[in-house]
Design a protein around this motif. Sequence first.
Motif, PDB file in Angstrom:
ATOM      1  N   HIS A 167     -12.317  -1.373 -12.008  1.00  0.00           N
ATOM      2  CA  HIS A 167     -11.635  -0.170 -12.285  1.00  0.00           C
ATOM      3  C   HIS A 167     -10.936  -0.777 -10.526  1.00  0.00           C
ATOM      4  O   HIS A 167     -10.996  -0.673  -9.829  1.00  0.00           O
ATOM      5  CB  HIS A 167     -12.414   0.892 -11.237  1.00  0.00           C
ATOM      6  N   PRO A 168      -9.156   0.064 -11.177  1.00  0.00           N
ATOM      7  CA  PRO A 168      -7.855  -0.715  -9.252  1.00  0.00           C
ATOM      8  C   PRO A 168      -8.786  -0.091  -8.037  1.00  0.00           C
ATOM      9  O   PRO A 168      -9.067   1.349  -8.672  1.00  0.00           O
ATOM     10  CB  PRO A 168      -7.050  -0.489 -10.259  1.00  0.00           C
ATOM     11  N   PHE A 169      -8.121  -0.724  -6.429  1.00  0.00           N
ATOM     12  CA  PHE A 169      -8.856  -0.261  -5.752  1.00  0.00           C
ATOM     13  C   PHE A 169      -7.355   0.909  -5.619  1.00  0.00           C
ATOM     14  O   PHE A 169      -7.679   2.015  -5.474  1.00  0.00           O
ATOM     15  CB  PHE A 169      -8.985  -1.555  -5.101  1.00  0.00           C
ATOM     16  N   THR A 170      -6.691   0.225  -5.818  1.00  0.00           N
ATOM     17  CA  THR A 170      -5.176   0.892  -5.531  1.00  0.00           C
ATOM     18  C   THR A 170      -3.866   0.636  -6.799  1.00  0.00           C
ATOM     19  O   THR A 170      -3.569  -0.247  -7.262  1.00  0.00           O
ATOM     20  CB  THR A 170      -3.966   0.511  -4.597  1.00  0.00           C
ATOM     21  N   GLU A 171      -2.978   1.308  -7.075  1.00  0.00           N
ATOM     22  CA  GLU A 171      -2.140   0.940  -8.180  1.00  0.00           C
ATOM     23  C   GLU A 171      -0.772   1.975  -8.300  1.00  0.00           C
ATOM     24  O   GLU A 171      -1.608   3.047  -8.689  1.00  0.00           O
ATOM     25  CB  GLU A 171      -3.322   1.390  -9.691  1.00  0.00           C
ATOM     26  N   THR A 172      -0.240   1.500  -8.207  1.00  0.00           N
ATOM     27  CA  THR A 172       1.424   2.267  -8.413  1.00  0.00           C
ATOM     28  C   THR A 172       2.535   1.663  -8.756  1.00  0.00           C
ATOM     29  O   THR A 172       2.092   0.540  -9.464  1.00  0.00           O
ATOM     30  CB  THR A 172       1.982   2.325  -6.939  1.00  0.00           C
ATOM     31  N   GLU A 173       3.522   1.986  -9.598  1.00  0.00           N
ATOM     32  CA  GLU A 173       4.473   1.044  -9.830  1.00  0.00           C
ATOM     33  C   GLU A 173       4.730   0.186  -9.857  1.00  0.00           C
ATOM     34  O   GLU A 173       5.929  -0.731  -9.523  1.00  0.00           O
ATOM     35  CB  GLU A 173       5.828   2.119 -10.147  1.00  0.00           C
ATOM     36  N   ASN A 174       4.450  -0.366  -7.663  1.00  0.00           N
ATOM     37  CA  ASN A 174       4.681  -1.225  -6.799  1.00  0.00           C
ATOM     38  C   ASN A 174       3.986  -2.529  -7.035  1.00  0.00           C
ATOM     39  O   ASN A 174       3.970  -3.740  -6.719  1.00  0.00           O
ATOM     40  CB  ASN A 174       4.990  -0.936  -5.733  1.00  0.00           C
ATOM     41  N   GLY A 175       2.757  -2.264  -7.957  1.00  0.00           N
ATOM     42  CA  GLY A 175       1.685  -3.070  -7.535  1.00  0.00           C
ATOM     43  C   GLY A 175       0.686  -2.467  -7.934  1.00  0.00           C
ATOM     44  O   GLY A 175       0.120  -1.804  -8.400  1.00  0.00           O
ATOM     45  N   ILE A 176      -0.634  -3.854  -7.838  1.00  0.00           N
ATOM     46  CA  ILE A 176      -1.892  -3.525  -8.238  1.00  0.00           C
ATOM     47  C   ILE A 176      -2.982  -4.083  -6.799  1.00  0.00           C
ATOM     48  O   ILE A 176      -2.865  -5.506  -6.658  1.00  0.00           O
ATOM     49  CB  ILE A 176      -2.764  -3.057  -9.438  1.00  0.00           C
ATOM     50  N   PHE A 177      -3.831  -3.121  -6.803  1.00  0.00           N
ATOM     51  CA  PHE A 177      -4.833  -4.149  -6.078  1.00  0.00           C
ATOM     52  C   PHE A 177      -5.987  -4.129  -7.006  1.00  0.00           C
ATOM     53  O   PHE A 177      -7.118  -2.558  -6.659  1.00  0.00           O
ATOM     54  CB  PHE A 177      -4.961  -3.668  -5.016  1.00  0.00           C
ATOM     55  N   PRO A 178      -7.107  -5.205  -7.891  1.00  0.00           N
ATOM     56  CA  PRO A 178      -7.288  -4.856  -8.657  1.00  0.00           C
ATOM     57  C   PRO A 178      -8.908  -4.726  -8.148  1.00  0.00           C
ATOM     58  O   PRO A 178      -9.116  -4.801  -6.367  1.00  0.00           O
ATOM     59  CB  PRO A 178      -7.727  -6.381  -9.774  1.00  0.00           C
ATOM     60  N   GLY A 179     -10.116  -4.134  -8.639  1.00  0.00           N
ATOM     61  CA  GLY A 179     -11.059  -3.785  -8.677  1.00  0.00           C
ATOM     62  C   GLY A 179     -11.792  -4.654  -7.608  1.00  0.00           C
ATOM     63  O   GLY A 179     -13.325  -5.287  -6.579  1.00  0.00           O
ATOM     64  N   TRP A 180     -11.559  -6.291  -8.833  1.00  0.00           N
ATOM     65  CA  TRP A 180     -12.854  -6.925  -7.883  1.00  0.00           C
ATOM     66  C   TRP A 180     -12.180  -8.061  -7.573  1.00  0.00           C
ATOM     67  O   TRP A 180     -12.363  -8.831  -6.253  1.00  0.00           O
ATOM     68  CB  TRP A 180     -11.890  -8.676  -9.357  1.00  0.00           C
ATOM     69  N   SER A 181     -11.010  -7.445  -6.668  1.00  0.00           N
ATOM     70  CA  SER A 181     -10.178  -8.203  -5.262  1.00  0.00           C
ATOM     71  C   SER A 181     -10.994  -7.696  -3.912  1.00  0.00           C
ATOM     72  O   SER A 181     -10.024  -8.064  -3.708  1.00  0.00           O
ATOM     73  CB  SER A 181      -8.957  -8.401  -5.250  1.00  0.00           C
ATOM     74  N   LEU A 182     -11.408  -6.448  -4.032  1.00  0.00           N
ATOM     75  CA  LEU A 182     -12.262  -6.586  -3.145  1.00  0.00           C
ATOM     76  C   LEU A 182     -13.002  -7.337  -2.035  1.00  0.00           C
ATOM     77  O   LEU A 182     -13.968  -8.723  -2.956  1.00  0.00           O
ATOM     78  CB  LEU A 182     -13.008  -5.109  -3.169  1.00  0.00           C
ATOM     79  N   VAL A 183     -13.630  -7.507  -0.813  1.00  0.00           N
ATOM     80  CA  VAL A 183     -13.834  -9.332   0.194  1.00  0.00           C
ATOM     81  C   VAL A 183     -15.067  -8.622   0.537  1.00  0.00           C
ATOM     82  O   VAL A 183     -15.089  -7.197   1.494  1.00  0.00           O
ATOM     83  CB  VAL A 183     -12.803  -9.512   0.923  1.00  0.00           C
ATOM     84  N   ALA A 184     -16.299  -9.013   0.325  1.00  0.00           N
ATOM     85  CA  ALA A 184     -17.715  -8.782   0.779  1.00  0.00           C
ATOM     86  C   ALA A 184     -17.336  -9.743   2.301  1.00  0.00           C
ATOM     87  O   ALA A 184     -18.075 -10.325   2.317  1.00  0.00           O
ATOM     88  CB  ALA A 184     -18.453  -9.268  -0.497  1.00  0.00           C
ATOM     89  N   SER A 185     -16.349  -8.562   3.234  1.00  0.00           N
ATOM     90  CA  SER A 185     -16.017  -9.489   4.549  1.00  0.00           C
ATOM     91  C   SER A 185     -16.159  -8.535   5.169  1.00  0.00           C
ATOM     92  O   SER A 185     -15.277  -7.010   4.935  1.00  0.00           O
ATOM     93  CB  SER A 185     -15.096  -9.962   4.078  1.00  0.00           C
TER      94      SER A 185
END
Length: 640
Positions: A408-426
């Motif tokens: 599930h995307p963290f954020t998604e617009t016509e400008n791009g996407i932050f995929p759910g898997w890219s979130l960091v345990a940090s």
Amino acid sequence: MNRISLIAIIAASLSVSPAAAQFLPSEQSLQGLYPGDTYSPFAQRAFPSQVFWGDTHLHTSLSPDAGLFGNTLGVDEAWRFARGEEVTSATGLPVKLGRPLDWMALTDHSDMMGFATGLFNGDPAITSSEQGKGWYDAFQQGGDAATAAALDLITNFSQGTLDPALVEAYSPGSTAYGSVWQEVVDAAERYNEPGHFTAFIAYEWTSLVAGNNLHRNVIYRDGARRAEQMMPMVTQPPVGSTDPLELYKWMQNYEDKTGGNVLALAHNGNLSNGIMFPVDEQYTGRAIDETYVEQRAKWEPLYEITQIKGDGETHPALSPEDQFADYETWDAGNLDLSEAKTPDMLKGEYAREALKQGLGLEVKLGTNPYKFGFSGATDSHTSLSTAEEDNYFGKAASAEPSLTRVTHPFTETENGIFPGWSLVASGYTGVWATENTREALWDAMARKEVYATTGPRMMVRFFGGWEFDDNDLRSRAPAFAGYEKGVPMGADLRPAPGPDAAPSFMVYALRDPIGANLDRIQIVKGWRTPDGTLQEKVYDVAWSDGREPDGNGVLPDVGTTVDIEAANWTNTIGASELASVWTDPDFDPTASAFYYARVIEIPTPRWVLYDKVRLGSEIPEEAALTGQERAYTSPIWYTP
């Protein structure tokens, strides 16, 4: 014991040699026998001898975005969880830290703090507004209507189109806002236990300029008596501003009025689209002048170099010769993806580049505004400070453990996407301090004797001086030599002893006791040549497994032991500890410079692999399953 045995012991004690010091009067016992000031190396220490672990950035349901997107946990659950208690997450899952934290700063958004709770409870100050009543009805309906209302509310907030009556109802000066701030302060007082757990009073000033992240966390040294005298700084007009210079004015006013102390740390510059670290002018159009550099240097001793929304040390386009530069990189756009990223923006976003640009600004304006230390934090909006890969509860309630959070995307617009898997345990911050109290920890932050990690609690020391040698590491307590002969992380090198001297650095690291072995220690150097050129170089200074650099000086990879099927690894490669004394072979006494240490672990599973093994989640091909977690020490600076 019979009388004869007792007489024999007394006689023996009277005739004992001077070396048997335990039977001599105390004023004679160690005279000439021990070279130190006291036999016990732990007695009469004046320097910090412990590292305390904590989080400088966490949100509860009092933050509008956290509450609107499903977080129902408040300040009590957040503090209890950080102290090691088990709680139930917003999605109904039992959760507990593997190890308690030593301290935390709870940083709910200052703008409209408590608004989400008031909205759900039908506060008349909200439902009397047509805009507020529409959102209230949508949340009562639930489902897609509630999701749409949350997005609409946050959009109106970021664009400054909220009903002024709603802003006024939950702004400093209002009854509702004063009550919420008092709740925050009182909770910190309840959970603060000097010597055992430190609860910092804090908040996040959420400057968001057209979707570009300029957020700062403000952390108090003080308790309730001072903190409750002034409401936090906000960004919404008419009482607030998005300009950092206005935040600095608020901080000065607070200290003048209360006699207290506050500091700020900027964070998440990788989502600012180039405006976090300005060189020529601010986003307001105001030139970067002496006032700006002096105020930023005064109030912002730290920078959040790693957190859930990507790593902020450097970018592969900025550091093409750094093999570890592309780590948890987020570069699609700004915070809400309302604007796509362009290459020219990167120089104003990352810590290493800012450190270099600061050297140039110091020459130009007399002060280095980017002379900061490094902190790590979660920025979780779940009330749960989880930076453990195998215990990761996501950015928001919607990203808590589930079958679909990876896809599930963290954020998604016509400008791009932050995929759910890219979130960091940090990540977390290690603070070298004399004791676990607000005063001692805050003072260490102010002097930058802190370091960031992406989650593991490895112990790292870093000292700079002119006379360190290998003998200084022939001890289990090299910090004695570190403080005697040099300065710790976050400080400036002392003046050189002569024109031909080159600085030497002593660095050592112990792996997290329950974590992965260490791959290597590196020292990252940045400098400004006399002609104004900014340069950087990464040096491997200690490494494991007897590897040898190749003909180009490149150290081979450490390898991997990760078991993909089991989400496991073994410490059969790497080292439990590494240490080195390193002298800069390229030192130019006319060039200003900074140095910091980066400690790299062997590869371990990322949280997505645990989701795959435990939940059966489908993992996209592009998702990284493993990574090499790391620590970043605050820099040490050299000025000609």
